[in-house]
Design an enzyme around this catalytic site. Structure first.
Site, PDB file in Angstrom:
ATOM      1  CB  THR A  28     -40.984 -43.929  18.850  1.00 47.92           C
ATOM      2  OG1 THR A  28     -41.757 -44.099  20.016  1.00 47.92           O
ATOM      3  CG2 THR A  28     -41.550 -44.771  17.733  1.00 47.92           C
ATOM      4  CG  ASN A  67     -45.353 -39.278  29.049  1.00 41.13           C
ATOM      5  OD1 ASN A  67     -44.727 -40.249  28.642  1.00 41.13           O
ATOM      6  ND2 ASN A  67     -45.007 -38.035  28.821  1.00 41.13           N
ATOM      7  CB  CYS A  68     -50.370 -42.757  29.480  1.00 37.10           C
ATOM      8  SG  CYS A  68     -49.835 -41.962  27.948  1.00 37.10           S
ATOM      9  CB  THR A  95     -39.005 -28.230  10.563  1.00 34.68           C
ATOM     10  OG1 THR A  95     -37.637 -28.258  10.145  1.00 34.68           O
ATOM     11  CG2 THR A  95     -39.192 -29.150  11.762  1.00 34.68           C
TER      12      THR A  95
HETATM   13  P1  FAD Z   1     -42.823 -36.178  25.634  1.00 33.00           P
HETATM   14  O1  FAD Z   1     -43.194 -37.595  25.764  1.00 33.00           O
HETATM   15  O2  FAD Z   1     -43.349 -35.201  26.626  1.00 33.00           O
HETATM   16  O3  FAD Z   1     -41.245 -36.099  25.627  1.00 33.00           O
HETATM   17  C1  FAD Z   1     -40.563 -34.892  25.455  1.00 33.00           C
HETATM   18  C2  FAD Z   1     -39.223 -34.966  26.176  1.00 33.00           C
HETATM   19  O4  FAD Z   1     -38.375 -33.995  25.632  1.00 33.00           O
HETATM   20  C3  FAD Z   1     -39.339 -34.637  27.664  1.00 33.00           C
HETATM   21  O5  FAD Z   1     -38.844 -35.703  28.444  1.00 33.00           O
HETATM   22  C4  FAD Z   1     -38.498 -33.382  27.829  1.00 33.00           C
HETATM   23  O6  FAD Z   1     -37.783 -33.356  29.044  1.00 33.00           O
HETATM   24  C5  FAD Z   1     -37.560 -33.469  26.646  1.00 33.00           C
HETATM   25  N1  FAD Z   1     -37.074 -32.172  26.197  1.00 33.00           N
HETATM   26  C6  FAD Z   1     -37.781 -31.055  25.943  1.00 33.00           C
HETATM   27  N2  FAD Z   1     -36.988 -30.075  25.497  1.00 33.00           N
HETATM   28  C7  FAD Z   1     -35.727 -30.581  25.474  1.00 33.00           C
HETATM   29  C8  FAD Z   1     -34.474 -30.038  25.094  1.00 33.00           C
HETATM   30  N3  FAD Z   1     -34.366 -28.793  24.656  1.00 33.00           N
HETATM   31  N4  FAD Z   1     -33.395 -30.813  25.206  1.00 33.00           N
HETATM   32  C9  FAD Z   1     -33.488 -32.105  25.641  1.00 33.00           C
HETATM   33  N5  FAD Z   1     -34.655 -32.660  26.009  1.00 33.00           N
HETATM   34  C10 FAD Z   1     -35.771 -31.914  25.911  1.00 33.00           C
HETATM   35  N6  FAD Z   1     -51.634 -39.491  25.912  1.00 33.00           N
HETATM   36  C11 FAD Z   1     -52.463 -40.466  25.520  1.00 33.00           C
HETATM   37  O7  FAD Z   1     -52.606 -40.689  24.319  1.00 33.00           O
HETATM   38  N7  FAD Z   1     -53.146 -41.241  26.440  1.00 33.00           N
HETATM   39  C12 FAD Z   1     -53.011 -41.036  27.780  1.00 33.00           C
HETATM   40  O8  FAD Z   1     -53.623 -41.745  28.580  1.00 33.00           O
HETATM   41  C13 FAD Z   1     -52.161 -39.996  28.217  1.00 33.00           C
HETATM   42  N8  FAD Z   1     -52.010 -39.750  29.533  1.00 33.00           N
HETATM   43  C14 FAD Z   1     -51.131 -38.780  29.940  1.00 33.00           C
HETATM   44  C15 FAD Z   1     -50.966 -38.555  31.300  1.00 33.00           C
HETATM   45  C16 FAD Z   1     -50.084 -37.573  31.731  1.00 33.00           C
HETATM   46  C17 FAD Z   1     -49.920 -37.326  33.190  1.00 33.00           C
HETATM   47  C18 FAD Z   1     -49.316 -36.831  30.780  1.00 33.00           C
HETATM   48  C19 FAD Z   1     -48.336 -35.795  31.235  1.00 33.00           C
HETATM   49  C20 FAD Z   1     -49.489 -37.042  29.437  1.00 33.00           C
HETATM   50  C21 FAD Z   1     -50.401 -38.010  28.995  1.00 33.00           C
HETATM   51  N9  FAD Z   1     -50.599 -38.251  27.632  1.00 33.00           N
HETATM   52  C22 FAD Z   1     -51.461 -39.231  27.231  1.00 33.00           C
HETATM   53  C23 FAD Z   1     -49.902 -37.455  26.599  1.00 33.00           C
HETATM   54  C24 FAD Z   1     -48.665 -38.162  26.086  1.00 33.00           C
HETATM   55  O9  FAD Z   1     -47.855 -38.516  27.153  1.00 33.00           O
HETATM   56  C25 FAD Z   1     -47.929 -37.230  25.138  1.00 33.00           C
HETATM   57  O10 FAD Z   1     -48.778 -36.921  24.069  1.00 33.00           O
HETATM   58  C26 FAD Z   1     -46.672 -37.852  24.588  1.00 33.00           C
HETATM   59  O11 FAD Z   1     -45.798 -38.240  25.601  1.00 33.00           O
HETATM   60  C27 FAD Z   1     -45.962 -36.842  23.676  1.00 33.00           C
HETATM   61  O12 FAD Z   1     -44.759 -37.357  23.244  1.00 33.00           O
HETATM   62  P2  FAD Z   1     -43.557 -36.387  22.856  1.00 33.00           P
HETATM   63  O13 FAD Z   1     -42.431 -37.260  22.473  1.00 33.00           O
HETATM   64  O14 FAD Z   1     -44.015 -35.351  21.908  1.00 33.00           O
HETATM   65  O15 FAD Z   1     -43.224 -35.605  24.214  1.00 33.00           O
END
Ligand code: FAD
Length: 547
Positions: A17, A44-45, A276
């Site tokens: 995003t 993911n969801c 941060t």
């Molecule tokens: P993420 O989407 O997890 O992305 C983080 C990414 O960073 C990962 O791909 C990882 O590989 C990468 N990464 C980590 N460290 C490094 C690094 N050092 N270098 C390079 N890449 C790195 N939320 C809802 O609101 N409704 C739902 O129905 C829902 N269902 C879900 C179902 C499942 C099975 C799962 C697992 C999650 C669900 N969630 C849901 C939660 C939601 O997916 C997360 O809250 C959201 O994706 C978080 O976004 P993020 O960008 O913080 O992390």
């Protein structure tokens, strides 16, 4: 502003995003997105639904591919690339390219961290069995799906009854697997309060899901064909497949090693601009500590909505705008078999812990007008401030119409409305959709009545404290309903006979009225109050909530 070089760590909800938003704002910036996995911007969801074959097409889980997104937004997307080190003083990261097996460095002007959260995998004996899985990303999903297709498990044990555990339970059940769920707490879905979760327990049991509450896994032992799952209670479950769903913890290793400050909950500390402790580094999503909207207390909130919104705001701020993130409400919803469970804001333990004076109401309305076919029960628990009636939290369990009600309440909460505002909300009505008094209005009336003392209430958990010498329990439902089951020691005076039978009720006693869901009890309350009874209370949510 000169040309900025921006590095983003993590390519899914928050990271992708932020990248897209940045490009929309700034055609000149150099934007590099590092993702350690193979996929970016996946759903993911939706993952549990691919396991259950509700989503059949593998491709549907991949919202974007690195090539398409890279081209559309002119981004330098590097998959299989893990950022292993940040050196804030030099504004430099070290990246490990797992395909070429080499490390290299990149400098940045601004860095956005969106590394997410990883599933908690406790150090239990036998935890490394090949029959035990966690579910976070696309490869995890394919692994579980392949295992299910090839090994055809008969019994699955889900450890942890949060939203993800329950969604996986439903999907495995859908494939014909016999599912047991083990949960350490006394109820499923941690943020839900017990009496609302009980509705979910009943539904799971009706679907032949075995629930082991207030129990934890002690160990896993390989047997020839299956796993023995030993519980702390001494029970032993058989499993061909185990899914660990006991929660997630923020990915903070990178931030911590870079000397960035962490918050008290363990998430990366950010200010209202999502900066941060280093002004050139922003962080978003599951990895950060957020502020709860009402209490302004720190929290972890691993949800997709907040991660997406934060990604956008961080991008705006990197670009040079000054936009604040207002905090999280914790609005969440899940389909659990035929039920929908949704919540927003605080639950009771939060309010008790934060010493916020609150009151609560339970209402059980129909999802739409009773006379139009298909109306189904919808239970609402409302938590509100004892002094000013402001809404503090809500939980809804039902079969239809839960989604729109929780969104109305989330909007009301964010607009800092009170239960008195809910009474007045003019919501859309036609019989297939609602009632002229929508369940939200009814919840508002009930809550407002409590605060205005039009009807004093007692709660289901106070019933055991009643003293037979001083307290009189009156069931105002019909004799037929009474015969089917009532609260011990209750007498039955049906509401329609009450006016003629008040002489049977001693004015010296504390009168505790109840009906099925609270409405007839409230009418009975008003009858007695106008006949000079002063010591009356009505059971909030009625026998249904008590049960
Ligand atoms: P993420 O989407 O997890 O992305 C983080 C990414 O960073 C990962 O791909 C990882 O590989 C990468 N990464 C980590 N460290 C490094 C690094 N050092 N270098 C390079 N890449 C790195 N939320 C809802 O609101 N409704 C739902 O129905 C829902 N269902 C879900 C179902 C499942 C099975 C799962 C697992 C999650 C669900 N969630 C849901 C939660 C939601 O997916 C997360 O809250 C959201 O994706 C978080 O976004 P993020 O960008 O913080 O992390």
């Amino acid at each position: 502003m000169g040309k900025q070089k921006i590095i983003i760590v993590g390519g899914v909800a928050g990271g992708a995003t932020a990248a897209a938003r940045l490009r929309r704002l700034d055609e000149q910036a150099e934007i590099i997105l590092f993702e350690k996995g193979e996929y970016i911007s996946f759903a993911n969801c939706g993952l549990p639904y691919y396991i259950g074959e509700v989503i059949k097409d593998k491709e549907a889980l991949l919202v974007q591919t690195p090539e398409k997104m890279g081209q559309r937004f002119n981004l330098d997307i590097r998959i299989h690339s893990e950022v292993t080190k940040i050196e804030p003083a030099e504004k430099k990261v070290t990246v490990y390219d797992s395909q070429r097996k080499k490390h290299y460095e990149e400098v940045y002007d601004k860095l956005i961290l969106a590394p997410g959260a990883e599933p908690v995998k406790p150090n239990l004996p036998g935890i490394n069995s090949k029959k035990i899985f966690t579910l976070r990303n696309v490869p995890d999903t394919y692994r579980i799906k392949d295992y299910v297709d090839n090994q055809k498990p008969e019994h699955a044990v889900i450890v942890g009854a949060g939203f993800i555990g329950l969604e996986v339970a439903e999907n495995l059940h859908h494939l014909g697997v016999k599912v047991s769920i083990v949960e350490l707490a006394d109820h499923v879905i941690g943020p839900l309060d017990l009496e609302m979760a009980t509705l979910v327990h009943q539904h799971l049991q009706a679907k032949n899901i075995k629930l082991y509450l207030q129990d934890g896994v002690k160990s896993f032992t390989e047997n020839q064909s299956h796993l023995e799952v030993d519980l702390q209670s001494g029970k032993r479950l058989k499993a061909d497949l185990v899914i660990m769903g006991i929660g997630v913890k923020p990915e903070t290793k990178l931030a911590k090693e870079a000397g960035l400050q962490l918050g008290q909950t363990g998430g990366i500390l950010v200010n209202e601009y999502l900066e941060t402790s280093d002004p050139h580094i922003y962080a978003v999503g599951d990895a950060i500590e957020v502020t709860e909207f009402i209490s302004r207390q720190p929290r972890l909130m691993p949800l997709a909505g907040p991660a997406n919104k934060q990604g956008r705001i961080a991008a705006n701020n990197v670009y040079g705008k000054k936009e604040q993130y207002h905090g999280v409400l914790g609005t969440a919803i899940a389909k659990i078999f035929d039920l929908t469970v949704a919540l927003v804001g605080n639950n009771e333990p939060n309010l008790i812990q934060r010493q916020i004076p609150y009151e609560k109401s339970f209402t059980h309305s129909g999802s739409h007008a009773a006379y139009y076919p298909g109306a189904l029960p919808l239970s609402i628990k409302l938590l509100f401030h004892r002094e000013n009636g402001s809404i503090l939290g809500a939980q809804i369990v039902g079969f239809a119409g839960v989604d729109k009600r929780i969104d109305v309440l989330a909007t009301a909460l964010q607009a800092k409305m009170s239960v008195f505002d809910l009474e007045k909300l003019e919501l859309a009505y036609a019989p297939p959709f609602s009632s002229a008094k929508d369940p939200i209005n009814i919840a508002g009336y009930t809550a407002a009545n409590i605060l205005k003392e039009d009807a004093r209430i007692f709660h289901w958990n106070e019933v055991t404290e009643l003293n037979p010498e001083k307290d009189l329990l009156i069931d105002v439902r019909t004799p037929e309903e009474f015969a089917l089951g009532s609260i011990a020691r209750a007498i039955n005076i049906p509401i329609d006979d009450l006016r003629e039978r008040t002489s049977e009720i001693s004015k010296d006693k504390n009168i505790h009225l109840f009906c099925q869901v609270g409405l007839r009890g409230y009418t009975a309350y008003r009858i007695l109050a106008q006949q000079g009874f002063t010591n009356i209370k009505n059971l909030s949510g009625g026998y249904k909530t008590y049960q």
